[in-house]
Design a protein around this motif. Sequence first.
Motif, mmCIF file in Angstrom:
data_model
loop_
_atom_site.group_PDB
_atom_site.id
_atom_site.type_symbol
_atom_site.label_atom_id
_atom_site.label_comp_id
_atom_site.label_asym_id
_atom_site.label_seq_id
_atom_site.Cartn_x
_atom_site.Cartn_y
_atom_site.Cartn_z
ATOM 1 N N PRO B 48 0.814 -1.224 0.000
ATOM 2 C CA PRO B 48 0.000 0.000 0.000
ATOM 3 C C PRO B 48 0.841 1.264 0.000
ATOM 4 O O PRO B 48 1.966 1.280 0.488
ATOM 5 N N ARG B 49 0.255 2.301 -0.561
ATOM 6 C CA ARG B 49 0.842 3.640 -0.501
ATOM 7 C C ARG B 49 0.040 4.372 0.561
ATOM 8 O O ARG B 49 -1.105 4.718 0.347
ATOM 9 N N GLY B 50 0.627 4.520 1.721
ATOM 10 C CA GLY B 50 -0.095 5.131 2.823
ATOM 11 C C GLY B 50 0.072 4.303 4.085
ATOM 12 O O GLY B 50 1.103 3.664 4.285
ATOM 13 N N PRO B 51 -0.936 4.301 4.943
ATOM 14 C CA PRO B 51 -0.800 3.600 6.225
ATOM 15 C C PRO B 51 -0.616 2.098 6.030
ATOM 16 O O PRO B 51 -1.261 1.490 5.173
ATOM 17 N N HIS B 52 0.271 1.516 6.796
ATOM 18 C CA HIS B 52 0.566 0.089 6.690
ATOM 19 C C HIS B 52 0.806 -0.454 8.081
ATOM 20 O O HIS B 52 1.659 0.070 8.817
ATOM 21 N N ARG B 53 0.056 -1.490 8.427
ATOM 22 C CA ARG B 53 0.224 -2.091 9.752
ATOM 23 C C ARG B 53 1.334 -3.127 9.653
ATOM 24 O O ARG B 53 1.267 -4.022 8.802
ATOM 25 N N ARG B 70 2.743 2.395 10.033
ATOM 26 C CA ARG B 70 3.719 3.292 9.401
ATOM 27 C C ARG B 70 3.126 3.746 8.075
ATOM 28 O O ARG B 70 2.566 2.944 7.337
ATOM 29 N N ASP B 71 3.260 5.033 7.822
ATOM 30 C CA ASP B 71 2.804 5.539 6.534
ATOM 31 C C ASP B 71 3.935 5.327 5.532
ATOM 32 O O ASP B 71 5.010 5.903 5.669
ATOM 33 N N THR B 72 3.704 4.493 4.541
ATOM 34 C CA THR B 72 4.795 4.170 3.610
ATOM 35 C C THR B 72 5.163 5.375 2.756
ATOM 36 O O THR B 72 6.205 5.381 2.116
ATOM 37 N N LEU B 73 4.324 6.383 2.738
ATOM 38 C CA LEU B 73 4.600 7.569 1.935
ATOM 39 C C LEU B 73 5.434 8.575 2.731
ATOM 40 O O LEU B 73 6.403 9.123 2.222
ATOM 41 N N THR B 74 5.074 8.785 3.979
ATOM 42 C CA THR B 74 5.711 9.847 4.770
ATOM 43 C C THR B 74 6.613 9.309 5.877
ATOM 44 O O THR B 74 7.333 10.077 6.503
ATOM 45 N N HIS B 75 6.566 8.011 6.106
ATOM 46 C CA HIS B 75 7.311 7.379 7.210
ATOM 47 C C HIS B 75 6.793 7.806 8.573
ATOM 48 O O HIS B 75 7.466 7.579 9.572
#
Lengths: 1001, 87
Positions: B48-53, B70-75
């Motif tokens: 995913p692009r965005g929140p990731h559990r 963790r947001d994969t886009l913004t960390h």
Amino acid sequence: MSGFRLSTGGRIDRNTLLNVRFDGRRLKAHAGDTLASALMASGENIVARGFKYHRARGIYSAGAEEPNAYVHLRNESRLEPNARATTVEAFDGLISTSQNSWPDVRLDVGAVTGYISPFLSVGFYYKTFIGPFSGTRFWMFCEGFIRKAAGMGRGMKVDDPDSYDKVNAFCDLLVVGAGAAGLSAALTAGRAGADVILVEQDFELGGSLLSQPQRGETDDWLEKVKAGLKDLPNVRILTRTTAFGAYDEDVYGLIEHVSDHLQSPQNHQPRQRFWLVRTKQAVLATGAIERPLVFGNNDLPGVMLAASIQTYANRFGVLAGQRIVVSTNNNSSCQVAVQLAQAGADVTLVDARPHVCEVLAETLAKAGVAVLSGKAVICAKGRRKVVAAMIVPIDSCGKATGLAKRLDCDVIGVSGGWSPVVHLWSQRFGKPRFDEASASFVPDIRGRETVQCAGRMVAAQSLEDRINSGKSTAKSTLKALELKPSRKLHPKTPDTVLDTGWAKDIGTIWAIRDANDKTMGKAFVDIQHDVKVTDIDQAYREGYVSVEHLKRYTTAGMAPDQGKTSNIIALARMAELSGKTIPKTGTTTFRPPYTPVAIGALVGHVHGHHFAATRYSPVHDWHVENGAVMTEAGAWMRPWHYPEGEEVLRDAYIREATHVRAHVGIIDVSTLGKIAVQGPDAAEFLNRIYVNGWKTLQVGQLRYGVMLREDGFVMDDGATARLGDFDYFMSTTTANAAKVLAMSEHLLQTAWRDLKVHVTSITDQWAAFAIAGPKARDLLQLALSGAEISGEQMPNNHFVTGEIADTEVRLHRMSYSGELAYEVYVPSGFARHVWTALIKAGEAFDLRPYGTEAMGALRIEKGHVAGPEIEGRTTLKDLGLEGFASSKKPFVGSVLKGRPVLADPARETLVGLMITGEQGALPGSLIYSTNRPMQGHGEGWVSSTTWSPALGKNIALALVRKGKFRMGEDVQVVNHLENQSLTAQIVSPHFFDPEGARQNA
Amino acid sequence: MIRINCPVCGSRDENEFTYGGDANVVRPAMDEAETGPWLDYVFMRDNPRGPHREYWHHVMGCRQWLMLERDTLTHEIGDCILARGVA
């Protein structure tokens, strides 16, 4: 340009003369100078040569943005390439030499490349060597020359004699930049009680205020603020420190140049110190960099950023030249012109805009500055330095509308506006926003709670604005930190007439061309990488329109200066060509580091022996004292062999292995992974994680087990003993201990939370010694008290507890060598005591220590698998271990091990190889059939190999396609790397004592 | 550098942790005999692009397996809890 030192002024100590050299020549340097100011004061015009055309280059700026004045600093092992003369602090004994030139910058043979320059167009190498020449001998021939010509400066190939330090720091507020805004922010937050770190890359605080005349109003303000900060113990001030990177979660990387201003580090100080700062809030006040204007020969020594001429005059007391032309498109140059005129120069201000505002015009006239409006420099004249400027009337785009007139001068100052230093902000938050009013990229500050920007970085213009933005950003961080601002008043803001900034009425032009839109001569966009306006035009014509493509195709912005002055011009030119706006054209991505960082500084102490932790067995010292040759096994040091007399490895391990089979040997196996598995569900846990069954294991017994990964491949093997009802002692291989523990923890904490089990690493708490050989029992019967260990009372896979030399130990009966063997487990603190007691007791039985090489030979003779076989691609079946797998229960990997690809009967399986001849096989050799052509990767590979003392032959373990069904077949064993080809016969991997009579004795 | 607020140890640098992968996958029951669910569990992941559990293991600290977003886009790191504490 012929710079000279003014008789007065400058923030230098004229009483201190420093011995500073450039290309062997002594410079006039004082304390407080930079190498660049000393070069200029000494009249050194040419300090470097161009990257591609080797044209003469002079000092261009007075800061980190410098594209030209890169030198080799120091010599021998401390030689440092690509040192920016503009930021190198002068010190006594400084030696610098020019780079990118031969034999000398003043006479550079490489300058002839200027004559073949039409052939060195953009994409020359790509176009020439991709296509017909790609991968040919011609390319191979040229590559050496091309690589030699590429790059700047010379690397040093000997060890760095200096040390580097690393600091982890925490603070409430990190302020980057100690100019007017940064100082105000630090003072505001510091007085409120915040824990502040203030970082300044220069060796003095003040930023652009240092470029103002000495003892003026601004100095008064600066001194008061500095004094105010000094009174605050909660403000840490780091000068000579660059914040080079901004990272997630408000972590910043800084490099403190602790000793770079000295000939060599003193008093065991590091050369540099790498700070990793975790802050709650940050104020970035990193200022702005002046932008050039582009015109013909704009790389000629004597062409400089306008404000840097002011810096040299006011800060260093060096006037860059006597007759100065300042070509500008904005108001910031008025102050420059006036102050240079006051310093005694003959100054002409060439303003691209049709009108200069009246207030400024008056001040300029009063100072004696000649002003030419609606005009710009279209070309610099001169061969080795500026001798004149060609000045033309221009339209609002920078195109000439009339004829050029010559104006004699020795310096041309340029200002095309300013670029805020958005690097740190952009590293974290992405692309900056284009601000039309100031014609510059500024941080897009929306929604960033922990990072504030202040001062010129957000295009704040007057000094008052900059000071106020520092204060107000600091106040907003205080709110987040839940601190109250102090009521104490800041020093009064100085009021200076010419303090205009650059934004108001800026006339946005970038490059000055003739009426046909052609530059007059070579006009450089990126002076450091020799990228011309025409190169950008060519890239555009060839379709490299995207900013990222433009950068890579032309290499604009790719040199050590990372395009600090050039990026925006390249961008503006591309915007012009494509008829788009600058924000539509885009901007390149900013990545750390802001300025180059020595790898050594990031490495710190973590190199050589300290690169990774070394683990030692508790008996390590005994091995070393007794002549063991040690070897690395992962992080561990293990005895490899114990040579006697002149023995080499081969002699020693053969003797050791033979001795074990004939008498008795002892080996330190403390490195085995050990995990305590405890709890009422421990047996169930073991049952799930091992392929074999564990519910029947009684207290006092142990069992060999194999584990799979979730995907069905073999992960590890080892023995586990049941110490009590709910207490198991697991051992793993040395290599996989961490992996097994992490996987156990994962399963217990996620999928199997219902199991009441704890796993704890006890590898370091327990030492283990294997005692193997026909006389092992006799020896232990003598050494061990408190337990019966006869063959009947203690068969294989049992353990007892007893005492050796008054120390409680546990004795496991289990064999890896194939001999009658035991493992002694002893608490680490008593390891050496017990080991030496065993060695002493063993004298009567001729007990000898053996190392890992002999252990390897013994296990290969037995066909026991180890790391080279359990290598992550082998299954139970491949290794002949499928008999261990229980069919009555599920276990980790039990379903996926049955995947068709893993159950394929054509897979490589474990076999033994009996090698023909005197030469042994090399591990990794490939197996080929004798009756088929030797093609591809063959039909298998050799995993482990040894000379077998027991068999008197070279043997090997191998994984061979359908190996189980090929017993007796002759194969070729080929190592292509070592050009070795052998023949061998496929046999059972159980070379020695296949029935196991010896270990069951 | 990511900082993770370990419920046991407090806020720590990412280099104390190892990444443990997607926390949305659920391990099949031990007695699951079909290959499909196991293949999904071991190999199939969303990107995913965005929140990731995801799981993180505090391997240089308390050795607890943690679950965080963790947001994969913004960390950006969201709440961090013990994996064993997930309902």
